[in-house]
Motif scaffolding. Sequence first.
Motif, mmCIF file in Angstrom:
data_model
loop_
_atom_site.group_PDB
_atom_site.id
_atom_site.type_symbol
_atom_site.label_atom_id
_atom_site.label_comp_id
_atom_site.label_asym_id
_atom_site.label_seq_id
_atom_site.Cartn_x
_atom_site.Cartn_y
_atom_site.Cartn_z
ATOM 1 N N ALA A 45 0.806 -1.211 0.000
ATOM 2 C CA ALA A 45 0.000 0.000 0.000
ATOM 3 C C ALA A 45 0.845 1.270 0.000
ATOM 4 N N MET A 46 2.100 1.169 0.422
ATOM 5 C CA MET A 46 2.966 2.336 0.517
ATOM 6 C C MET A 46 3.407 2.789 -0.877
ATOM 7 N N PRO A 47 3.252 4.075 -1.190
ATOM 8 C CA PRO A 47 3.710 4.554 -2.500
ATOM 9 C C PRO A 47 5.228 4.415 -2.635
ATOM 10 N N SER A 48 5.661 3.883 -3.754
ATOM 11 C CA SER A 48 7.093 3.631 -3.936
ATOM 12 C C SER A 48 7.901 4.916 -4.008
ATOM 13 N N PHE A 49 7.307 5.995 -4.549
ATOM 14 C CA PHE A 49 8.068 7.248 -4.604
ATOM 15 C C PHE A 49 8.318 7.786 -3.199
ATOM 16 N N TRP A 50 7.371 7.602 -2.290
ATOM 17 C CA TRP A 50 7.546 8.068 -0.915
ATOM 18 C C TRP A 50 8.590 7.210 -0.195
ATOM 19 N N LEU A 51 8.513 5.885 -0.386
ATOM 20 C CA LEU A 51 9.492 4.988 0.236
ATOM 21 C C LEU A 51 10.901 5.311 -0.253
ATOM 22 N N GLY A 52 11.048 5.572 -1.560
ATOM 23 C CA GLY A 52 12.363 5.913 -2.102
ATOM 24 C C GLY A 52 12.932 7.180 -1.488
ATOM 25 N N ILE A 53 12.087 8.178 -1.348
ATOM 26 C CA ILE A 53 12.539 9.436 -0.744
ATOM 27 C C ILE A 53 12.934 9.227 0.713
ATOM 28 N N MET A 54 12.147 8.450 1.450
ATOM 29 C CA MET A 54 12.454 8.195 2.862
ATOM 30 C C MET A 54 13.743 7.384 3.010
ATOM 31 N N LEU A 55 13.956 6.408 2.130
ATOM 32 C CA LEU A 55 15.203 5.648 2.177
ATOM 33 C C LEU A 55 16.408 6.529 1.880
ATOM 34 N N ILE A 56 16.267 7.422 0.916
ATOM 35 C CA ILE A 56 17.361 8.347 0.609
ATOM 36 C C ILE A 56 17.637 9.252 1.792
ATOM 37 N N LEU A 57 16.576 9.804 2.383
ATOM 38 C CA LEU A 57 16.765 10.698 3.531
ATOM 39 C C LEU A 57 17.442 9.988 4.699
ATOM 40 N N MET A 58 16.957 8.793 5.023
ATOM 41 C CA MET A 58 17.480 8.110 6.199
ATOM 42 C C MET A 58 18.857 7.479 5.957
ATOM 43 N N ALA A 94 20.937 7.588 3.115
ATOM 44 C CA ALA A 94 21.963 8.242 2.293
ATOM 45 C C ALA A 94 22.319 9.625 2.820
ATOM 46 N N VAL A 95 21.327 10.374 3.265
ATOM 47 C CA VAL A 95 21.609 11.737 3.716
ATOM 48 C C VAL A 95 21.978 11.760 5.197
ATOM 49 N N ASN A 96 21.111 11.201 6.045
ATOM 50 C CA ASN A 96 21.348 11.274 7.489
ATOM 51 C C ASN A 96 22.503 10.384 7.943
ATOM 52 N N TYR A 97 22.488 9.102 7.565
ATOM 53 C CA TYR A 97 23.496 8.162 8.053
ATOM 54 C C TYR A 97 24.638 7.922 7.074
ATOM 55 N N GLN A 98 24.506 8.360 5.844
ATOM 56 C CA GLN A 98 25.529 8.251 4.803
ATOM 57 C C GLN A 98 26.051 6.820 4.642
ATOM 58 N N ILE A 99 25.129 5.865 4.644
ATOM 59 C CA ILE A 99 25.489 4.466 4.453
ATOM 60 C C ILE A 99 25.608 4.150 2.966
ATOM 61 N N PHE A 100 24.669 4.668 2.163
ATOM 62 C CA PHE A 100 24.634 4.428 0.728
ATOM 63 C C PHE A 100 24.761 5.742 -0.022
ATOM 64 N N PRO A 101 25.217 5.704 -1.273
ATOM 65 C CA PRO A 101 25.280 6.937 -2.079
ATOM 66 C C PRO A 101 23.878 7.411 -2.453
ATOM 67 N N VAL A 102 23.755 8.711 -2.633
ATOM 68 C CA VAL A 102 22.458 9.314 -2.951
ATOM 69 C C VAL A 102 22.028 8.975 -4.370
ATOM 70 N N SER A 103 22.951 8.980 -5.307
ATOM 71 C CA SER A 103 22.605 8.693 -6.701
ATOM 72 C C SER A 103 23.821 8.111 -7.396
ATOM 73 N N GLY A 104 23.632 7.759 -8.663
ATOM 74 C CA GLY A 104 24.736 7.254 -9.464
ATOM 75 C C GLY A 104 24.547 5.801 -9.829
ATOM 76 N N ARG A 105 25.562 5.272 -10.511
ATOM 77 C CA ARG A 105 25.547 3.877 -10.941
ATOM 78 C C ARG A 105 26.980 3.389 -11.006
ATOM 79 N N GLY A 106 27.192 2.138 -10.674
ATOM 80 C CA GLY A 106 28.536 1.596 -10.798
ATOM 81 C C GLY A 106 28.807 0.467 -9.835
#
Length: 104
Positions: free
Chosen positions: A65-78, A80-92
Amino acid sequence: FGTSFRYNQEALPLVLERLPATFELAAASMLIAIIIAIPMGIFSAQKRNSFVDLFITGGSVLGKAMPSFWLGIMLILMLAVNYQIFPVSGRGTWAHLVLPAITL
């Protein structure tokens, strides 16, 4: 496919150029879904009508039921931005693939 408005080129070569990344993301998201879904489904079936079954079923309904665009934004915020575990964007690397694959 015609001409791309953005790049002012033929669209088919642009689509074919990006196709490997699409297949890579689809395969990674299917792998994550299979790794999570099959064991959780088996465990839920073994513990039928228990609190564990209710929790797993409720979590899967909430996940659908959760919108995927909202989940993606929340995952990025938590992650990638706050904890810096994963990169925000890119490929490789595999790290670039984790957040989009989880979102899908």
